[in-house]
Design a protein around this motif. Structure first.
Motif, PDB file in Angstrom:
ATOM      1  N   ILE A   1       2.392   6.654  -7.935  1.00  0.00           N
ATOM      2  CA  ILE A   1       1.415   7.368  -8.114  1.00  0.00           C
ATOM      3  C   ILE A   1       1.934   9.033  -7.911  1.00  0.00           C
ATOM      4  N   GLU A   2       2.375   8.780  -6.172  1.00  0.00           N
ATOM      5  CA  GLU A   2       2.734  10.591  -5.953  1.00  0.00           C
ATOM      6  C   GLU A   2       4.048  10.833  -7.060  1.00  0.00           C
TER       7      GLU A   2
ATOM      8  N   GLY B   1      -3.716  11.586 -10.825  1.00  0.00           N
ATOM      9  CA  GLY B   1      -4.626  11.009  -9.328  1.00  0.00           C
ATOM     10  C   GLY B   1      -5.678  12.182  -9.619  1.00  0.00           C
TER      11      GLY B   1
ATOM     12  N   ILE C   1       0.843  -1.070  -0.127  1.00  0.00           N
ATOM     13  CA  ILE C   1       0.254  -0.015  -0.296  1.00  0.00           C
ATOM     14  C   ILE C   1       0.509   1.312   0.290  1.00  0.00           C
ATOM     15  N   TYR C   2       1.963   1.258   0.913  1.00  0.00           N
ATOM     16  CA  TYR C   2       2.726   2.389   0.407  1.00  0.00           C
ATOM     17  C   TYR C   2       3.598   1.884  -0.752  1.00  0.00           C
TER      18      TYR C   2
ATOM     19  N   TYR D   1       1.276   4.235  -3.078  1.00  0.00           N
ATOM     20  CA  TYR D   1       0.323   5.327  -3.243  1.00  0.00           C
ATOM     21  C   TYR D   1       1.904   6.454  -3.115  1.00  0.00           C
ATOM     22  N   ARG D   2       3.856   6.129  -3.206  1.00  0.00           N
ATOM     23  CA  ARG D   2       4.353   6.273  -3.207  1.00  0.00           C
ATOM     24  C   ARG D   2       4.523   6.483  -4.728  1.00  0.00           C
TER      25      ARG D   2
END
Length: 64
Positions: free
Chosen positions: A49-50, A55, A42-43, A46-47
């Motif tokens: 996509i960042e 998004g 998950i982490y 998240y990173r």
């Protein structure tokens, strides 16, 4: 600073885990290794996509 923060987070986690075990209370985290790997995934997602800078603003879509 990042290394200090990481070590402090690890120490806090160790103390919290020890306290939960001492009090014989189930931990609020996956007790099995695949669950922990899922949290790491998950982490990383998240990173990723960042990093790709993509998004949508869900709150804007919902009108909040």
């Amino acid at each position: 600073m990042s290394t200090q923060l990481t070590l402090l987070a690890l120490l806090t986690g160790l103390l919290t885990g020890a306290l939960f075990r001492f009090l014989n209370v189930p931990i609020p985290a996956p007790p099995e290794f695949p669950g922990i790997v899922g949290i790491i995934g998950i982490y990383i997602g998240y990173r990723l996509i960042e990093y790709l800078d993509i998004g949508v603003d869900l709150l804007e879509i919902l009108g909040v």
